[in-house]
Design an enzyme around this catalytic site. Structure first.
Site, PDB file in Angstrom:
ATOM      1  N   GLU A   1      44.910 -24.019  18.896  1.00  0.00           N
ATOM      2  CA  GLU A   1      45.905 -24.444  17.892  1.00  0.00           C
ATOM      3  C   GLU A   1      45.754 -25.904  17.476  1.00  0.00           C
ATOM      4  O   GLU A   1      46.750 -26.576  17.204  1.00  0.00           O
ATOM      5  CB  GLU A   1      47.332 -24.222  18.427  1.00  0.00           C
ATOM      6  CG  GLU A   1      47.711 -22.779  18.606  1.00  0.00           C
ATOM      7  CD  GLU A   1      49.213 -22.598  18.801  1.00  0.00           C
ATOM      8  OE1 GLU A   1      49.886 -23.544  19.213  1.00  0.00           O
ATOM      9  OE2 GLU A   1      49.706 -21.496  18.506  1.00  0.00           O
TER      10      GLU A   1
ATOM     11  N   GLU B   1      48.034 -14.490  19.496  1.00  0.00           N
ATOM     12  CA  GLU B   1      49.276 -14.660  20.264  1.00  0.00           C
ATOM     13  C   GLU B   1      50.449 -14.068  19.504  1.00  0.00           C
ATOM     14  O   GLU B   1      50.946 -14.657  18.556  1.00  0.00           O
ATOM     15  CB  GLU B   1      49.572 -16.149  20.538  1.00  0.00           C
ATOM     16  CG  GLU B   1      48.649 -16.800  21.543  1.00  0.00           C
ATOM     17  CD  GLU B   1      49.016 -18.247  21.845  1.00  0.00           C
ATOM     18  OE1 GLU B   1      50.199 -18.635  21.681  1.00  0.00           O
ATOM     19  OE2 GLU B   1      48.101 -19.004  22.232  1.00  0.00           O
TER      20      GLU B   1
HETATM   21  C1  GAL Z   1      51.369 -21.546  21.476  1.00  0.00           C
HETATM   22  C2  GAL Z   1      50.253 -21.962  22.424  1.00  0.00           C
HETATM   23  C3  GAL Z   1      50.391 -21.256  23.756  1.00  0.00           C
HETATM   24  C4  GAL Z   1      51.795 -21.356  24.259  1.00  0.00           C
HETATM   25  C5  GAL Z   1      52.744 -20.809  23.212  1.00  0.00           C
HETATM   26  C6  GAL Z   1      54.192 -20.872  23.600  1.00  0.00           C
HETATM   27  O1  GAL Z   1      51.525 -22.450  20.464  1.00  0.00           O
HETATM   28  O2  GAL Z   1      49.003 -21.672  21.868  1.00  0.00           O
HETATM   29  O3  GAL Z   1      49.481 -21.812  24.670  1.00  0.00           O
HETATM   30  O4  GAL Z   1      52.072 -22.678  24.530  1.00  0.00           O
HETATM   31  O5  GAL Z   1      52.630 -21.543  22.056  1.00  0.00           O
HETATM   32  O6  GAL Z   1      54.429 -20.103  24.705  1.00  0.00           O
END
Ligand code: GAL
Length: 865
Positions: A200, A269
């Protein structure tokens, strides 16, 4: 298409000698006890539609499990439950600070045994997505960076900086080499089909300017040069250079498009819930909304989707990021912190995965044709030749709709998607849950067998931790120091001590003004605890990008002559997110001012000569193991006093259910079981009031604060102790209590499923498994209520509630409505009691009709033993 030379060669060698070679391989496989499927090398490429494994486009469902957040003993079960839930891929980050705690000294043991984890995934027949990072974010201490990295001369993190790039490349190459040596890439016959570099960066790269752009280009070519034989991704990186695939992270990714028409649409994600903070409420994400988001993604051309997290687990030790990330990393994931499936989340998503897989051939064959039959309605059709699959969506967050498609009418509840694997029959609607739900509970040992902790242990012993400077390695310095540069994160604690001579101000009420970068502070004046201060601004909202500065006025009483000021500054997990997060800093950087002295005087103490101590005396003495130190067991046990180390012995809770300790009654500190840190505990840190909702409406866009629970209560009282850390007897629990608590109130217990529930209406669809037989036979199968005990060796022992008609309420709290059939209880009992699973048709054929013309449903609550 992205082609990989090295891997293609290896596969060529294998295919040339096809029969003979494969036979040899199979014999070897058998001799070595390794699974055949994992040894045959596979090509992994991609094109505009999907990842291609051995040349075939694939629809892949993935889920995140972070290996250090559980134990190797738990991994096979977690992976099997993932497979049973319909996953094809397990995704994990690689945690640099776990593997290289000291520069050049590596640790791949125990929970850090990455190779064992990847092999466990392979043994279950699943693929791996290895997100090397090595910056990972992940609510992990310092985003996964080892602290020594910060002290390399001239280093600047995550930008075009030679010292940083050299270290990042060295570690990334080290991981790739280990994976290659173990033959774990798919190109070598292993399970790894994908890797990630960075994380990110595109979300925070603005302040890095042109140097950030060069860095990302460098990272892309560095990764590619490592020649893994499988594709690399960058998430949230719209400018990811070829051949890196840019992917999406978020609660919804249906609107995302990759930066090239040659790359597939991938979602790395999909947040299944959110992380818990100390001082925050408990986040929940309804499964109807997750299923809606997933279906929308596949509806609009997606082919790879990963749940972050599928099993969140636990932030053991001081691994949690921060500040203020809680020890539980449950995440409201489909598998809970303890490894128990969370229902109906796990089950409904499993059904969804089956429904999507029924569409796979059509999905990979073509792009969707998308049309809108009305406002907020969308129809997507994947059709080529004899293959046809369709997704019908109602994006409206409050009104249901009817959609006409191919001459038929379909009812679509608000905020839902119906999936039609043959463009005609609906196999699943995302808002209609067929899966059973479960209530899990914590049963304390004492309530089971009337053995309170005191009775079941040999009692408590204790040692006081001195207030202020007590160690030989303390040092004096003019002025105030930044904490992380001083402690290098060897400890959460840094003492700042000073004595001031104030003859004229004896007995006067003054104010100590302290400005600190955070994260929390205990102030002692003349040896007495004056205040505990923390700043959780932002963390209660679940935002981890805020700075956590403290600016406090502490009322104090001065004595004649020397007054000692001992300030204990604490970190509670190092920052893990944001531009330049690595240099935000922590601790009392000042000013520190005495205000309100006689005559209205103020004294600025900032530039005085302060004495510093990194860490606690008890830490140096190794008290956490329980074996060393002069433990005091004769005199009265101190209660509700700050700075006490406590120790006790306990027997393992009986049975095989996961073990937890309830820390209610304690303040804040860290706990160790048999020398292993189970994490920071902080039951006095409570969720605010007013940020929770009694009922959660899944309709409408989700945010991490939308469906929170537990308001006004401690953010976390239960702490997981993995069973493999326990012996049958003589287990040692050690606590360091900072603010004051009563350890005799602590209880041990186990987590288990207390009740199994399901509530199925006559408008529910038949189970997904029945879809084929249903459509082929032409016979209409109706809705079915199914229950299954969580463990294979369990049977349904009682039916607490059964009602067919118009039952109301929720699991654990069902009650009869105005109409109910008196046959429900005997029919359900007959079908279920004594079996590990049972199914009952939800129709008037089974139960008769207790109220004609009224929509009916069947609700059941049962228990397993
Ligand atoms: C995303 C990140 C993850 C985790 C998530 C929140 O932005 O890539 O590693 O931090 O947010 O749980």
């Amino acid at each position: 298409m992205y082609r990989l030379k090295a891997k293609a060669r290896l596969c060529f060698v294998l295919t040339r000698g096809a029969m003979r070679r494969n036979q040899i391989v199979l014999v070897l496989v058998w001799v070595m006890g390794i699974y055949a499927t994992t040894l045959l090398c596979a090509t992994v490429d991609y094109d505009h539609r999907a990842l291609l494994i051995d040349g075939k486009r694939r629809v892949l469902i993935s889920g995140s499990i972070h290996y250090p957040r559980s134990t190797p003993e738990m991994w096979p079960d977690l992976i099997q439950k993932s497979k049973d839930g319909g996953l094809d891929v397990i995704e994990t980050y690689v945690f640099w600070n776990q593997h290289e705690p000291v520069r050049g000294q590596y640790n791949f043991e125990g929970r850090n045994d990455l190779v064992r984890f990847v092999k466990a995934v392979a043994a279950a027949g699943l693929y791996v997505h290895l997100r090397i990072g090595p910056y990972v974010c992940a609510e992990w201490n310092y985003g996964g960076f080892p602290l020594w990295l910060h002290f390399i001369p001239g280093i600047k993190f995550r930008t075009n900086n030679e010292p940083f790039k050299a270290e990042m490349k060295r570690f990334t190459a080290k991981i790739v080499d280990i994976m290659k040596q173990e033959k774990l890439y798919a190109s070598q016959g292993g399970p790894i089909i994908l890797s990630q570099i960075e994380n990110e960066y595109g979300n925070i790269d603005g302040p890095y300017g042109a140097a950030g752009k060069s860095y990302i280009n460098w990272a892309a070519s560095m990764a590619t040069s490592l020649d893994t034989g499988v594709p690399w991704v960058m998430c949230q990186q719209a400018d990811a250079p070829d051949p890196i695939i840019n992917t999406c992270n978020g609660f919804y990714c249906d609107q995302f498009t990759p930066n090239s028409n040659k790359k597939p649409k991938m979602w790395t994600e999909n947040w299944t819930g959110w992380f818990l903070s100390f001082g925050g409420a408990t986040p929940r994400r309804p499964v109807e909304d997750i299923a809606f988001a997933v279906a929308r993604f596949f509806q609009r051309g997606g082919t790879f989707q990963n749940y972050y997290m599928y099993h969140g687990g636990t932030n053991f030790d001081r691994t949690s990021g921060g500040p203020f990330i809680a020890t539980s990393y449950d995440y409201d994931a489909p598998i809970d912190e303890y490894g128990i499936i969370r229902q109906p989340k796990w089950g409904h998503l499993k059904d969804l995965h089956k429904a999507i897989k029924l569409c796979e051939e059509a999905l990979i064959a073509t792009d969707p044709t998308i049309s809108s039959p009305g406002p907020k309605l969308e129809v997507a059709v994947y059709k080529t030749g004899d293959k046809c699959a369709a997704f019908l969506a109602n994006d409206n967050d409050n009104s249901d709709a009817t959609v006409k498609f191919n001459g038929n009418s379909y009812q679509l509840p608000a905020w839902s998607v119906s999936i039609l694997p043959d463009c005609k029959n609906v196999v699943l609607n995302t808002a209609k849950i067929n899966s059973a739900s479960m209530i899990s509970s914590f049963t304390t040992e004492s309530s089971k067998a009337d053995t309170s902790l005191e009775a079941s242990t040999s009692g408590w012993s204790w040692i006081s931790e001195p207030v202020g400077i007590s160690k030989a390695d303390s040092f004096a310095k003019i002025g105030l120091v930044e904490q992380i540069n001083t402690t290098a994160d060897r400890s959460d604690y840094l003492w700042y001590s000073l004595s001031v001579d104030l003859q004229d101000d004896a007995g006067s009420q003054a104010v100590l003004h302290v400005e600190s970068l955070g994260h929390a502070l205990h102030a002692f004046i003349n040896g007495k605890l004056a205040d505990i201060v923390q700043n959780i601004s932002g963390s209660s909202q679940g935002i981890n990008s805020n700075k956590h500065a403290l600016n406090v006025d502490i009322p104090i009483t001065l004595v004649a002559g020397k007054n000692t000021i001992d300030l204990l500054s604490l970190t509670v997990g190092l920052q893990n997110y944001g531009s330049f997060f690595d240099i935000w800093g922590a601790g009392i950087t000042g000013p520190v001012i005495l205000k309100g002295l006689k005559n209205g005087n103020t004294v600025d103490l900032s530039s005085q000569k302060w004495t510093y101590q990194v860490g606690l005396k008890g830490e140096d003495l190794g008290l956490s193991s329980g074996s060393s130190g002069q433990w005091n067991s004769q005199s009265t046990l101190p209660k509700n006093q700050p700075f006490i180390w406590y120790k006790t012995n306990f027997a393992v809770p009986s049975g095989s259910n996961p073990v937890a300790i309830d820390f209610t009654g304690m303040g804040k500190g860290e706990a160790w079981v048999n020398g292993q840190s189970i994490g920071r505990y902080w039951p006095t840190s409570a969720a605010p009031n007013g940020v929770c909702s009694d009922s959660c409406n899944y309709r409408g866009p989700y945010t991490s604060t939308k469906c929170q629970t537990n308001c006004g209560k401690p953010s976390q009282t239960l702490y997981h102790v993995p069973r493999s850390w326990l012996k049958p007897d003589g287990n040692i629990l050690v606590l360091f209590e900072e603010s004051g608590g009563d350890p005799t109130k602590i209880s041990f217990g186990t987590k288990q499923v207390a009740s199994l529930c399901a509530h199925i209406s006559d408008s529910h669809l038949p189970p997904v498994e029945m879809w084929n037989s249903d459509t082929k036979s032409g016979k209409k199968v109706g809705p079915v209520l199914s229950l299954k005990c969580p463990h294979q060796d369990q049977v349904i022992s009682s039916v607490k509630f059964a009602s067919y008609g118009t039952p109301l309420g929720t699991c654990g709290d069902y009650y009869h409505g105005r109409c109910s059939s008196n046959k429900a209880m005997p029919i359900v009992q007959k079908a279920c009691i004594g079996s590990s699973s049972c199914s009952v048709g939800v129709s008037t054929d089974t139960f008769g009709d207790p109220c004609k013309g009224v929509a009916k449903s069947l609700a059941v609550e049962a228990t397993c033993t």
